[in-house]
Design an enzyme around this catalytic site. Structure first.
Site, short mmCIF file in Angstrom:
data_model
loop_
_atom_site.label_atom_id
_atom_site.label_comp_id
_atom_site.label_asym_id
_atom_site.label_seq_id
_atom_site.Cartn_x
_atom_site.Cartn_y
_atom_site.Cartn_z
N ASP A 162 0.85 -1.20 0.00
CA ASP A 162 0.00 0.00 0.00
C ASP A 162 0.88 1.25 0.00
O ASP A 162 0.60 2.23 -0.70
CB ASP A 162 -0.90 -0.01 1.25
CG ASP A 162 -1.62 -1.32 1.39
OD1 ASP A 162 -2.71 -1.48 0.83
OD2 ASP A 162 -1.08 -2.24 2.06
N HIS A 190 -4.50 -3.62 6.03
CA HIS A 190 -4.25 -3.86 4.60
C HIS A 190 -5.57 -4.26 3.97
O HIS A 190 -5.91 -5.44 3.84
CB HIS A 190 -3.20 -4.96 4.39
CG HIS A 190 -3.13 -5.35 2.93
ND1 HIS A 190 -2.67 -4.49 1.96
CD2 HIS A 190 -3.48 -6.48 2.28
CE1 HIS A 190 -2.76 -5.07 0.78
NE2 HIS A 190 -3.25 -6.28 0.95
N1 LIG Z 1 -0.51 -8.17 2.24
C1 LIG Z 1 -0.50 -7.89 0.95
O1 LIG Z 1 -0.18 -6.76 0.55
C2 LIG Z 1 -0.87 -8.91 -0.09
C3 LIG Z 1 -1.32 -10.14 0.29
N2 LIG Z 1 -1.66 -11.08 -0.66
C4 LIG Z 1 -2.10 -12.39 -0.16
O2 LIG Z 1 -1.00 -13.30 -0.20
C5 LIG Z 1 -1.52 -14.64 -0.21
C6 LIG Z 1 -0.78 -15.47 -1.25
O3 LIG Z 1 -1.04 -14.99 -2.54
P1 LIG Z 1 -0.61 -15.81 -3.83
O4 LIG Z 1 0.79 -16.27 -3.73
O5 LIG Z 1 -1.02 -15.00 -4.99
O6 LIG Z 1 -1.59 -17.07 -3.71
P2 LIG Z 1 -1.45 -18.48 -4.39
O7 LIG Z 1 -2.79 -19.12 -4.24
O8 LIG Z 1 -0.83 -18.39 -5.75
O9 LIG Z 1 -0.41 -19.24 -3.47
C7 LIG Z 1 -0.66 -19.52 -2.14
C8 LIG Z 1 0.06 -20.81 -1.80
O10 LIG Z 1 -0.06 -21.02 -0.41
C9 LIG Z 1 -0.21 -22.39 -0.20
N3 LIG Z 1 -0.81 -22.58 1.14
C10 LIG Z 1 -2.10 -22.48 1.51
N4 LIG Z 1 -2.24 -22.77 2.80
C11 LIG Z 1 -1.01 -23.05 3.27
C12 LIG Z 1 -0.53 -23.45 4.53
N5 LIG Z 1 -1.35 -23.63 5.57
N6 LIG Z 1 0.80 -23.67 4.66
C13 LIG Z 1 1.63 -23.51 3.61
N7 LIG Z 1 1.22 -23.16 2.38
C14 LIG Z 1 -0.09 -22.93 2.22
C15 LIG Z 1 -1.08 -22.86 -1.34
O11 LIG Z 1 -0.93 -24.26 -1.57
C16 LIG Z 1 -0.51 -22.03 -2.50
O12 LIG Z 1 0.52 -22.70 -3.20
C17 LIG Z 1 -3.02 -14.50 -0.43
O13 LIG Z 1 -3.65 -14.59 0.84
C18 LIG Z 1 -3.17 -13.09 -0.96
O14 LIG Z 1 -4.44 -12.56 -0.71
C19 LIG Z 1 -1.52 -10.83 -1.99
C20 LIG Z 1 -1.06 -9.61 -2.42
C21 LIG Z 1 -0.73 -8.55 -1.50
O1 LIG Z 2 -6.48 -7.70 -3.18
C1 LIG Z 2 -6.01 -8.84 -3.09
O2 LIG Z 2 -6.70 -9.89 -3.04
C2 LIG Z 2 -4.52 -9.00 -3.00
C3 LIG Z 2 -3.98 -7.93 -2.16
O3 LIG Z 2 -4.02 -7.98 -0.95
C4 LIG Z 2 -3.49 -6.72 -2.82
O4 LIG Z 2 -3.19 -6.75 -4.02
O5 LIG Z 2 -3.39 -5.71 -2.12
#
Ligand SMILES: NC(=O)C1=CN([C@@H]2O[C@H](COP(=O)(O)OP(=O)(O)OC[C@H]3O[C@@H](n4cnc5c(N)ncnc54)[C@H](O)[C@@H]3O)[C@@H](O)[C@H]2O)C=CC1
Ligand SMILES: O=C([O-])CC(=O)C(=O)O
Length: 328
Positions: A162, A190
């Site tokens: 952000d 967030h």
């Molecule tokens: N804080 C922030 O600014 C942001 C947060 N996110 C969040 O980050 C997370 C991951 O996003 P992506 O990599 O795109 O998702 P993704 O779905 O591509 O990958 C997530 C991975 O985590 C694994 N996973 C699920 N539960 C698990 C557990 N208990 N232990 C270990 N691995 C586990 C899944 O098998 C998958 O491979 C999502 O919750 C998304 O919303 C995404 C963008 C920004």
């Molecule tokens: O919006 C979502 O699901 C992923 C996220 O947290 C971001 O891009 O800020």
């Protein structure tokens, strides 16, 4: 003499953010070009996820990174977090069809309770934890509460994406370079309720608020653009932000570990009561970092508009916290 390797655990390692993150950690972009790392990767105990993780590890090997001192694949957090110095908790349960916010909170509460307990049991006593998986602030709160033997201050949530999004919007608006922007922060959760605050920010030493001088733009364009940027990326890409999220995770951990040289950065950290935020709430604050510690920037004036924004994001976080209270 070369440095002793440090252990970096990453969960969700076979996911999209993992794929954009691991190679940069292994190349030294997070902890420095002289710091060897051992990667301890966690994925769910599912054949497809574990196979995907094997493929990522093959690619990491094929990069022949001189700083990569070891790679481990795990499906059990008690093994993945053993002696870890840094833990990036990326893996989380995404929202599925028909899932309400409360269901998402409950599913993730289970994951982050188990991972908090595992960190408590086996991680380095100084482990630095960054929670990326959503809802990031509340997941960090759950992990922190589940790890009573570790310092609460070592649990943080990612607000840096952000912060970076806000910096980029402000650079474009003022026609200046993003690297010239200082003293920007993002308060709160967030989520779209976060409050990106440029009242103190400068670009090349000039006040950004004075340069823009347009509260209507702030309230009606800037804040919604930054707050809804995640949704805009999903609409455009069909997938949520991954490279920019990984980049923000690198920025967050690098600054925490190596220092921000007096500059403000935004981290989601447990409040000690600063700015009237109840103690324990994991909240986005302006911080400076030095010698592996962060310090909340105190004494900033909060005007009526800012207070209203802060109250709104705080109320949302308190609602999330209430929603998981019975699980902790
Ligand atoms: N804080 C922030 O600014 C942001 C947060 N996110 C969040 O980050 C997370 C991951 O996003 P992506 O990599 O795109 O998702 P993704 O779905 O591509 O990958 C997530 C991975 O985590 C694994 N996973 C699920 N539960 C698990 C557990 N208990 N232990 C270990 N691995 C586990 C899944 O098998 C998958 O491979 C999502 O919750 C998304 O919303 C995404 C963008 C920004
Ligand atoms: O919006 C979502 O699901 C992923 C996220 O947290 C971001 O891009 O800020």
């Amino acid at each position: 003499m070369s440095k002793k390797p440090v252990r970096v655990a990453v969960t969700g390692a076979a996911g999209q953010i993992g794929y954009a993150l691991l190679f940069r950690i292994a190349s030294g972009e997070m902890l420095g070009k002289d710091q060897p790392v051992i990667l301890q990767l966690l994925e769910i105990p599912d054949e497809k996820a574990q196979n995907a993780l094997k493929g990522v590890i093959m690619e990491l090997e094929d990069c022949a990174f001189p700083l990569l001192a070891g790679i481990e694949a795990h499906s059990d957090p008690l093994q993945a977090f053993k002696d870890t110095d840094y833990a990036l908790l990326v893996g989380a349960r995404p929202r599925g069809p028909g899932m309400e916010r409360a269901d998402l909170l409950a599913a993730n509460a289970q994951i982050f309770t188990a991972q908090g307990k595992a960190l408590n049991a086996v991680a380095s006593r100084n482990v630095k934890v960054l929670v990326v998986g959503n809802p990031a602030n509340t997941n960090a709160y759950i992990a922190m509460k589940s790890a009573p033997d570790l310092p609460a201050k070592n649990f943080t949530a990612m607000l840096r994406l952000d912060h970076n999004r806000a910096a980029s919007q402000l650079a474009a608006k003022t026609g200046t370079k993003v690297g010239d922007i200082k003293k920007l922060t993002v308060w709160g959760n967030h989520s779209p309720t976060m409050y990106a605050d440029y009242r103190f920010a400068t670009t090349n030493g000039q006040s950004i608020k004075a340069l823009i001088n347009d509260q209507v733009w702030n309230a009606e364009t800037f804040l919604p653009t930054v707050g809804k940027r995640g949704a805009a990326i999903i609409a455009a890409r069909g997938l949520s932000s991954a490279a920019s999220a990984a980049n923000a995770a690198i920025d967050h951990m690098r600054d925490w570990a190596l220092g921000s040289n007096g500059e403000w950065v935004t981290m989601g950290v447990p409040s000690n009561g600063e700015y009237g935020i109840p103690a324990g709430i994991v909240f986005g604050f302006p911080v400076t970092t030095e010698n592996g510690e962060y310090k909340i920037v105190e004494g900033l004036e909060i005007d009526a508009f800012s207070q209203e924004c802060i109250n709104k994001t705080l109320a949302e976080l308190q609602g999330e916290q209430d929603g998981v209270k019975h699980l902790l």
